[in-house]
Write a protein that holds these residues in place. Structure first.
Motif, mmCIF file in Angstrom:
data_model
loop_
_atom_site.group_PDB
_atom_site.id
_atom_site.type_symbol
_atom_site.label_atom_id
_atom_site.label_comp_id
_atom_site.label_asym_id
_atom_site.label_seq_id
_atom_site.Cartn_x
_atom_site.Cartn_y
_atom_site.Cartn_z
ATOM 1 N N LEU A 68 0.939 -1.415 -0.137
ATOM 2 C CA LEU A 68 0.022 0.165 -0.011
ATOM 3 C C LEU A 68 0.881 1.180 -0.016
ATOM 4 C CD1 LEU A 68 -2.839 1.371 0.200
ATOM 5 C CD2 LEU A 68 -2.682 1.096 2.632
ATOM 6 N N CYS A 74 -5.886 1.184 6.565
ATOM 7 C CA CYS A 74 -5.435 -0.205 6.566
ATOM 8 C C CYS A 74 -6.582 -1.139 6.960
ATOM 9 C CB CYS A 74 -4.231 -0.325 7.477
ATOM 10 S SG CYS A 74 -2.811 0.249 6.839
ATOM 11 N N CYS A 80 -8.957 -1.568 4.281
ATOM 12 C CA CYS A 80 -8.535 -2.504 3.142
ATOM 13 C C CYS A 80 -8.868 -3.908 3.852
ATOM 14 C CB CYS A 80 -7.009 -2.288 3.121
ATOM 15 S SG CYS A 80 -6.629 -0.914 2.113
ATOM 16 N N GLU A 81 -8.399 -4.320 5.125
ATOM 17 C CA GLU A 81 -8.643 -5.407 5.709
ATOM 18 C C GLU A 81 -9.986 -5.865 5.752
ATOM 19 O OE1 GLU A 81 -6.815 -5.745 9.571
ATOM 20 O OE2 GLU A 81 -4.914 -5.073 8.813
ATOM 21 N N VAL A 114 3.205 -1.452 4.121
ATOM 22 C CA VAL A 114 2.655 -0.364 3.896
ATOM 23 C C VAL A 114 3.748 0.807 4.244
ATOM 24 C CG1 VAL A 114 0.839 1.343 4.924
ATOM 25 C CG2 VAL A 114 0.674 -1.055 5.288
#
Length: 109
Positions: free
Chosen positions: A46, A59, A62-63, A72
């Motif tokens: 990312l 984050c 995204c998960e 990241v």
């Protein structure tokens, strides 16, 4: 050791529609592509300008989409190992997906 294939991907305007500082609608087509590539062994990075709590929220978002990144805003550990411990400030990637360079992924959702 084989050289890992690294895909760096931007967030705002790429993984989701651009609504900064909010998080926009997911780019499901791109997310499916990334999940398929990760399943085939690609490393995902990312690469975003977001920081602080915005980055934490990003984050977590995204998960929830199923995307677990290998790094990241940094080089993945296995890529660093491949380069004999060298970790430059600039990330290395084989594929960069960013709304500023890839019109393929930045079409309206």
């Amino acid at each position: 050791m084989n050289k890992p294939y690294v895909i760096a991907v931007d967030f705002d305007g790429t993984l989701c529609s651009y609504l900064y500082p909010a998080i926009g609608a997911p780019n499901k087509r791109l997310i499916r592509y990334l999940l398929k590539r990760k399943q085939k062994g690609a490393l995902l990075v990312l690469w975003t300008c977001r920081g602080g709590q915005d980055l934490v929220d990003t984050c977590e978002w995204c998960e929830r989409q199923g995307l677990i990144f290998d790094a990241v805003n940094a080089n993945p550990e296995s890529a660093i190992a491949y380069h004999k411990g060298s970790d430059p400030r600039k990330i290395g990637y084989d594929e960069l997906i960013d709304d500023k360079v890839n019109r393929r992924w930045s079409r309206p959702f």
